[in-house]
Write a protein that holds these residues in place. Structure first.
Motif, PDB file in Angstrom:
ATOM      1  N   LYS A  63     -52.592 -33.599 -61.930  1.00  0.00           N
ATOM      2  CA  LYS A  63     -51.174 -33.274 -62.126  1.00  0.00           C
ATOM      3  C   LYS A  63     -50.352 -34.534 -62.396  1.00  0.00           C
ATOM      4  CE  LYS A  63     -51.296 -29.018 -59.412  1.00  0.00           C
ATOM      5  NZ  LYS A  63     -50.692 -28.242 -58.302  1.00  0.00           N
ATOM      6  N   ILE A  64     -50.724 -35.240 -63.451  1.00  0.00           N
ATOM      7  CA  ILE A  64     -49.982 -36.426 -63.879  1.00  0.00           C
ATOM      8  C   ILE A  64     -49.001 -36.009 -64.974  1.00  0.00           C
ATOM      9  CG2 ILE A  64     -50.124 -38.692 -64.951  1.00  0.00           C
ATOM     10  CD1 ILE A  64     -52.904 -39.002 -63.784  1.00  0.00           C
ATOM     11  N   GLN A  65     -47.716 -36.101 -64.663  1.00  0.00           N
ATOM     12  CA  GLN A  65     -46.691 -35.750 -65.644  1.00  0.00           C
ATOM     13  C   GLN A  65     -45.822 -36.943 -66.024  1.00  0.00           C
ATOM     14  OE1 GLN A  65     -45.081 -31.511 -65.443  1.00  0.00           O
ATOM     15  NE2 GLN A  65     -45.346 -31.971 -63.269  1.00  0.00           N
ATOM     16  N   ASN A  66     -45.733 -37.925 -65.146  1.00  0.00           N
ATOM     17  CA  ASN A  66     -44.897 -39.097 -65.404  1.00  0.00           C
ATOM     18  C   ASN A  66     -45.764 -40.356 -65.425  1.00  0.00           C
ATOM     19  OD1 ASN A  66     -42.795 -37.363 -63.265  1.00  0.00           O
ATOM     20  ND2 ASN A  66     -42.236 -37.715 -65.378  1.00  0.00           N
ATOM     21  N   PHE A  67     -45.626 -41.140 -66.485  1.00  0.00           N
ATOM     22  CA  PHE A  67     -46.426 -42.350 -66.628  1.00  0.00           C
ATOM     23  C   PHE A  67     -45.714 -43.301 -67.578  1.00  0.00           C
ATOM     24  CE2 PHE A  67     -48.040 -38.662 -68.889  1.00  0.00           C
ATOM     25  CZ  PHE A  67     -47.904 -39.033 -70.226  1.00  0.00           C
ATOM     26  N   TRP A  68     -45.967 -44.611 -67.374  1.00  0.00           N
ATOM     27  CA  TRP A  68     -45.256 -45.645 -68.114  1.00  0.00           C
ATOM     28  C   TRP A  68     -46.207 -46.806 -68.382  1.00  0.00           C
ATOM     29  CZ3 TRP A  68     -44.207 -43.736 -63.309  1.00  0.00           C
ATOM     30  CH2 TRP A  68     -43.196 -42.777 -63.214  1.00  0.00           C
TER      31      TRP A  68
ATOM     32  N   LEU B 158     -42.802 -34.285 -54.313  1.00  0.00           N
ATOM     33  CA  LEU B 158     -42.226 -34.838 -55.534  1.00  0.00           C
ATOM     34  C   LEU B 158     -41.868 -33.760 -56.546  1.00  0.00           C
ATOM     35  CD1 LEU B 158     -41.724 -37.481 -57.217  1.00  0.00           C
ATOM     36  CD2 LEU B 158     -44.026 -37.112 -58.108  1.00  0.00           C
ATOM     37  N   ILE B 159     -40.681 -33.913 -57.155  1.00  0.00           N
ATOM     38  CA  ILE B 159     -40.288 -32.999 -58.221  1.00  0.00           C
ATOM     39  C   ILE B 159     -40.200 -33.724 -59.557  1.00  0.00           C
ATOM     40  CG2 ILE B 159     -37.816 -33.326 -57.760  1.00  0.00           C
ATOM     41  CD1 ILE B 159     -39.528 -30.113 -59.065  1.00  0.00           C
ATOM     42  N   THR B 160     -39.757 -34.999 -59.552  1.00  0.00           N
ATOM     43  CA  THR B 160     -39.692 -35.766 -60.789  1.00  0.00           C
ATOM     44  C   THR B 160     -39.610 -37.251 -60.455  1.00  0.00           C
ATOM     45  OG1 THR B 160     -38.584 -35.970 -62.939  1.00  0.00           O
ATOM     46  CG2 THR B 160     -37.172 -35.775 -61.000  1.00  0.00           C
ATOM     47  N   SER B 161     -39.797 -38.099 -61.473  1.00  0.00           N
ATOM     48  CA  SER B 161     -39.759 -39.539 -61.255  1.00  0.00           C
ATOM     49  C   SER B 161     -39.384 -40.247 -62.548  1.00  0.00           C
ATOM     50  CB  SER B 161     -41.113 -40.042 -60.747  1.00  0.00           C
ATOM     51  OG  SER B 161     -42.125 -39.755 -61.688  1.00  0.00           O
ATOM     52  N   ILE B 162     -38.866 -41.478 -62.407  1.00  0.00           N
ATOM     53  CA  ILE B 162     -38.519 -42.315 -63.547  1.00  0.00           C
ATOM     54  C   ILE B 162     -38.903 -43.753 -63.222  1.00  0.00           C
ATOM     55  CG2 ILE B 162     -36.606 -40.862 -64.333  1.00  0.00           C
ATOM     56  CD1 ILE B 162     -34.711 -42.900 -63.007  1.00  0.00           C
TER      57      ILE B 162
ATOM     58  N   ILE C 240     -40.195 -47.761 -59.600  1.00  0.00           N
ATOM     59  CA  ILE C 240     -40.449 -46.354 -59.880  1.00  0.00           C
ATOM     60  C   ILE C 240     -39.670 -45.550 -58.838  1.00  0.00           C
ATOM     61  CG2 ILE C 240     -42.170 -44.504 -59.936  1.00  0.00           C
ATOM     62  CD1 ILE C 240     -44.204 -46.591 -60.847  1.00  0.00           C
ATOM     63  N   TYR C 241     -38.816 -44.657 -59.306  1.00  0.00           N
ATOM     64  CA  TYR C 241     -37.995 -43.840 -58.420  1.00  0.00           C
ATOM     65  C   TYR C 241     -38.526 -42.418 -58.440  1.00  0.00           C
ATOM     66  CZ  TYR C 241     -34.737 -47.763 -58.504  1.00  0.00           C
ATOM     67  OH  TYR C 241     -34.176 -49.008 -58.387  1.00  0.00           O
ATOM     68  N   MET C 242     -38.714 -41.860 -57.241  1.00  0.00           N
ATOM     69  CA  MET C 242     -39.296 -40.524 -57.088  1.00  0.00           C
ATOM     70  C   MET C 242     -38.360 -39.646 -56.266  1.00  0.00           C
ATOM     71  SD  MET C 242     -43.058 -42.014 -56.188  1.00  0.00           S
ATOM     72  CE  MET C 242     -42.273 -43.388 -55.326  1.00  0.00           C
ATOM     73  N   LEU C 243     -38.135 -38.440 -56.760  1.00  0.00           N
ATOM     74  CA  LEU C 243     -37.180 -37.537 -56.139  1.00  0.00           C
ATOM     75  C   LEU C 243     -37.894 -36.423 -55.387  1.00  0.00           C
ATOM     76  CD1 LEU C 243     -34.157 -36.758 -55.890  1.00  0.00           C
ATOM     77  CD2 LEU C 243     -34.471 -35.379 -57.954  1.00  0.00           C
ATOM     78  N   SER C 244     -37.482 -36.201 -54.145  1.00  0.00           N
ATOM     79  CA  SER C 244     -38.033 -35.116 -53.342  1.00  0.00           C
ATOM     80  C   SER C 244     -37.436 -33.790 -53.768  1.00  0.00           C
ATOM     81  CB  SER C 244     -37.744 -35.367 -51.859  1.00  0.00           C
ATOM     82  OG  SER C 244     -38.124 -34.247 -51.078  1.00  0.00           O
ATOM     83  N   SER C 245     -38.243 -32.748 -53.761  1.00  0.00           N
ATOM     84  CA  SER C 245     -37.771 -31.426 -54.172  1.00  0.00           C
ATOM     85  C   SER C 245     -37.111 -30.660 -53.033  1.00  0.00           C
ATOM     86  CB  SER C 245     -38.936 -30.595 -54.714  1.00  0.00           C
ATOM     87  OG  SER C 245     -39.911 -30.389 -53.692  1.00  0.00           O
ATOM     88  N   GLU C 246     -37.316 -31.083 -51.793  1.00  0.00           N
ATOM     89  CA  GLU C 246     -36.834 -30.306 -50.651  1.00  0.00           C
ATOM     90  C   GLU C 246     -35.793 -31.032 -49.807  1.00  0.00           C
ATOM     91  OE1 GLU C 246     -40.231 -29.157 -48.419  1.00  0.00           O
ATOM     92  OE2 GLU C 246     -41.115 -27.982 -50.048  1.00  0.00           O
TER      93      GLU C 246
ATOM     94  N   GLU D 111     -38.129 -45.335 -53.648  1.00  0.00           N
ATOM     95  CA  GLU D 111     -38.141 -46.458 -54.575  1.00  0.00           C
ATOM     96  C   GLU D 111     -39.394 -47.297 -54.347  1.00  0.00           C
ATOM     97  OE1 GLU D 111     -35.633 -50.614 -55.265  1.00  0.00           O
ATOM     98  OE2 GLU D 111     -34.670 -48.915 -54.263  1.00  0.00           O
ATOM     99  N   TYR D 112     -40.254 -47.326 -55.344  1.00  0.00           N
ATOM    100  CA  TYR D 112     -41.489 -48.108 -55.269  1.00  0.00           C
ATOM    101  C   TYR D 112     -41.349 -49.360 -56.113  1.00  0.00           C
ATOM    102  CZ  TYR D 112     -46.319 -49.554 -56.064  1.00  0.00           C
ATOM    103  OH  TYR D 112     -47.482 -50.288 -56.170  1.00  0.00           O
ATOM    104  N   SER D 113     -41.612 -50.527 -55.498  1.00  0.00           N
ATOM    105  CA  SER D 113     -41.544 -51.797 -56.205  1.00  0.00           C
ATOM    106  C   SER D 113     -42.913 -52.140 -56.784  1.00  0.00           C
ATOM    107  CB  SER D 113     -41.079 -52.915 -55.263  1.00  0.00           C
ATOM    108  OG  SER D 113     -41.232 -54.180 -55.882  1.00  0.00           O
ATOM    109  N   ILE D 114     -42.974 -52.277 -58.088  1.00  0.00           N
ATOM    110  CA  ILE D 114     -44.220 -52.656 -58.748  1.00  0.00           C
ATOM    111  C   ILE D 114     -44.608 -54.084 -58.366  1.00  0.00           C
ATOM    112  CG2 ILE D 114     -45.229 -53.185 -61.011  1.00  0.00           C
ATOM    113  CD1 ILE D 114     -43.684 -50.798 -62.115  1.00  0.00           C
ATOM    114  N   ASP D 115     -43.622 -54.947 -58.198  1.00  0.00           N
ATOM    115  CA  ASP D 115     -43.888 -56.351 -57.895  1.00  0.00           C
ATOM    116  C   ASP D 115     -44.480 -56.544 -56.499  1.00  0.00           C
ATOM    117  OD1 ASP D 115     -42.987 -57.239 -60.368  1.00  0.00           O
ATOM    118  OD2 ASP D 115     -40.920 -57.411 -59.669  1.00  0.00           O
TER     119      ASP D 115
END
Length: 220
Positions: A98-103, A142-146, A152-158, A164-168
């Motif tokens: 279930k991979i929908q968001n990727f960069w 998770l419902i969506t992310s950017i 990487i910011y991830m939004l909870s559905s409930e 906020e996840y730091s790649i660095d």
């Protein structure tokens, strides 16, 4: 191509685009000037029915990386040679990824798998998953992310939570966005503020630094 029902995201570079189909386990290329579309390959994954097996693809240099939704493998297609390779994912229970968001950043891809509740760091050239960041203990739902810069910011559905996840640094922060009243399904960032929308007519604008929320609801 009369039997094609729909496609997911399309990756565009100059005058060419690549996409997967929702009802066919195949990778296509389209000429953005002539709109002529051609089949590049049928992917060999047979673990699930074709329906929604792959959620999209992304181009990294000369490699097209195909991201699974109901499938459990990540596949790569080399544009120059036509070679197809499988990227193994640590998935002992054989869950749909279930991979929908990727960069992408050069040959590196960051992908969010809802099925495993992890962030994957993938080297497209080497065809390996370099790192896994586990989100399962956070109960994000998770419902969506950017992705914005190195975050990487991830939004909870409930819950009114933005993660906020730091790649660095590989660290995760949790932000409570007080005032989100309706179920949210969409998230975007304009460089200053986060914008939320969903199942109501309200649009929410949130400034992280000031922790201020504005509600826009004066719509017809």
């Amino acid at each position: 191509m009369k039997d094609i029902s729909w496609m997911y995201n399309i990756g565009v570079e100059e005058n060419k685009g690549w996409f997967m189909l929702g009802n066919m386990n195949a990778l296509f290329q389209i000429d953005m000037q002539t709109y002529i579309c051609k089949l590049l390959t049928i992917l060999p994954d047979c673990t699930f029915p074709d329906f929604r097996r792959n959620s999209g693809c992304i181009k990294c240099e000369q490699t097209i990386v195909c991201m699974p939704y109901l499938g459990e493998y990540i596949w790569t297609y080399n544009i120059l040679s036509g070679d197809i390779k499988k990227i193994e994912v640590n998935n002992p229970k054989h869950k749909a990824l279930k991979i929908q968001n990727f960069w992408s950043e050069g040959s590196i891809i960051y992908a969010l798998t809802q099925g495993l509740e992890k962030i994957l760091k993938i080297d497209a050239n080497k065809g390996v998953v370099l790192e896994y960041f586990d989100l399962s203990n956070k109960n994000i739902n998770l419902i969506t992310s950017i992705k914005a810069k190195q975050r990487i910011y991830m939004l909870s559905s409930e819950k009114p939570l933005l993660f906020e996840y730091s790649i660095d640094t590989g660290t995760l922060q949790e932000h409570v966005v007080s005032g989100l009243q309706k179920k949210i399904s969409n998230l975007t960032f304009d460089g200053k503020d986060f914008w939320f929308s969903g199942y109501g007519k309200e649009v929410y604008v949130w400034n992280k630094e000031q922790n201020k929320l504005k509600i826009i609801n004066d719509f017809p």
